[in-house]
Design a protein around this motif. Structure first.
Motif, PDB file in Angstrom:
ATOM      1  N   GLU A  27     115.168  19.256  -9.796  1.00  0.00           N
ATOM      2  CA  GLU A  27     113.715  19.379  -9.813  1.00  0.00           C
ATOM      3  C   GLU A  27     113.363  20.610  -8.996  1.00  0.00           C
ATOM      4  N   THR A  28     112.120  21.089  -9.121  1.00  0.00           N
ATOM      5  CA  THR A  28     111.711  22.333  -8.454  1.00  0.00           C
ATOM      6  C   THR A  28     111.977  22.304  -6.958  1.00  0.00           C
ATOM      7  N   GLU A  29     111.608  21.222  -6.306  1.00  0.00           N
ATOM      8  CA  GLU A  29     111.783  21.126  -4.855  1.00  0.00           C
ATOM      9  C   GLU A  29     113.263  21.188  -4.471  1.00  0.00           C
ATOM     10  N   GLN A  30     114.102  20.535  -5.244  1.00  0.00           N
ATOM     11  CA  GLN A  30     115.542  20.569  -4.989  1.00  0.00           C
ATOM     12  C   GLN A  30     116.098  21.982  -5.197  1.00  0.00           C
ATOM     13  N   ALA A  31     115.626  22.646  -6.253  1.00  0.00           N
ATOM     14  CA  ALA A  31     116.091  24.006  -6.542  1.00  0.00           C
ATOM     15  C   ALA A  31     115.693  24.966  -5.426  1.00  0.00           C
ATOM     16  N   LEU A  32     114.471  24.803  -4.904  1.00  0.00           N
ATOM     17  CA  LEU A  32     114.026  25.669  -3.799  1.00  0.00           C
ATOM     18  C   LEU A  32     114.911  25.479  -2.569  1.00  0.00           C
ATOM     19  N   LYS A  33     115.244  24.244  -2.270  1.00  0.00           N
ATOM     20  CA  LYS A  33     116.141  23.982  -1.137  1.00  0.00           C
ATOM     21  C   LYS A  33     117.508  24.606  -1.371  1.00  0.00           C
ATOM     22  N   ALA A  34     117.991  24.521  -2.615  1.00  0.00           N
ATOM     23  CA  ALA A  34     119.300  25.082  -2.948  1.00  0.00           C
ATOM     24  C   ALA A  34     119.324  26.603  -2.795  1.00  0.00           C
ATOM     25  N   ILE A  35     118.170  27.242  -2.926  1.00  0.00           N
ATOM     26  CA  ILE A  35     118.080  28.694  -2.734  1.00  0.00           C
ATOM     27  C   ILE A  35     117.915  29.033  -1.257  1.00  0.00           C
ATOM     28  N   ILE A  36     116.938  28.391  -0.628  1.00  0.00           N
ATOM     29  CA  ILE A  36     116.512  28.786   0.721  1.00  0.00           C
ATOM     30  C   ILE A  36     117.528  28.444   1.799  1.00  0.00           C
ATOM     31  N   ARG A  37     118.068  27.237   1.772  1.00  0.00           N
ATOM     32  CA  ARG A  37     118.935  26.795   2.879  1.00  0.00           C
ATOM     33  C   ARG A  37     120.211  27.619   3.032  1.00  0.00           C
ATOM     34  N   PRO A  38     120.973  27.862   1.961  1.00  0.00           N
ATOM     35  CA  PRO A  38     122.176  28.691   2.144  1.00  0.00           C
ATOM     36  C   PRO A  38     121.839  30.119   2.593  1.00  0.00           C
ATOM     37  N   ALA A  39     120.743  30.682   2.048  1.00  0.00           N
ATOM     38  CA  ALA A  39     120.348  32.039   2.440  1.00  0.00           C
ATOM     39  C   ALA A  39     119.980  32.084   3.919  1.00  0.00           C
TER      40      ALA A  39
END
Length: 201
Positions: A27-39
């Motif tokens: 879902e969008t919120e999960q995808a955002l976390k997958a982008i932001i946290r590792p970066a």
């Protein structure tokens, strides 16, 4: 990517599947976390407008496929600037998600053996309708169709299909007990459509 192949060892090592986790579409919120946290962990920051654009470009009925997200983010990571920012400008210079995924598509097809390239292209073309939409076809139907066209055994067609699936260009799913196959994303359609011959049309 190779989990299904581990079934060969299930009888010998029954515990092989005791610790598996199926990664579903995000879902969008999960995808955002997958982008932001590792970066963030690596000290990099995505511009907020870029995040919005990636979500808009990759969303497929409100969900995002992890493989496409990974390909886009890996490419953007490689283009980060010296200030540790990943910018909308870089994304746009790469052609957005469509440009990034199309470059990836070209790399995948070009690294196939020469005798497989035409088969792979025909396979991808067969999954687009005449009006430019993704088709979902029974895998057996696609295998049979291409086996006749290329005078190849169906098992050979299936191997190429699985190669394209592992490269995240095709997606398999079950529907009414039958294995179905489709392109992973609409953004691949324009590039694949450019390969159409008069015979394909």
């Amino acid at each position: 990517d190779f989990l299904a192949e581990m079934n060969l060892f299930k009888e010998i090592f029954p515990e092989i599947f005791h610790h598996e986790y199926r990664l579903q579409r995000l879902e969008t919120e999960q995808a955002l976390k997958a982008i932001i946290r590792p970066a963030k962990k690596d000290g990099f920051v995505y511009e907020s407008k870029l995040l919005e654009q990636i979500m808009a470009d990759l969303s497929d009925h409100g969900f995002i496929d992890p493989p496409q997200l990974q390909i886009v983010c890996d490419t953007l990571y490689d283009r980060r600037d010296s200030s540790a920012r990943i910018s909308l400008k870089n994304y746009q210079e790469l052609g957005g998600a469509a440009g990034i995924l199309n470059q990836y598509l070209t790399r995948v097809v070009n690294r196939l053996r020469s005798e497989e390239i035409e088969l792979a292209k025909s396979m991808l073309i067969a999954l687009i309708s005449s009006d430019g939409h993704r088709l979902r076809l029974p895998a057996s139907q696609l295998e049979s169709q291409l086996a006749k066209r290329f005078s190849l055994p169906q098992v050979r067609i299936r191997l190429t299909m699985e190669d394209l699936s592992q490269a995240r260009l095709l997606r398999f799913m079950k529907q009414d007990g039958d294995s179905q196959v489709e392109l992973t994303h609409d953004v691949l359609i324009p590039e694949i459509s450019s390969w159409f011959s008069e015979e394909d049309m």
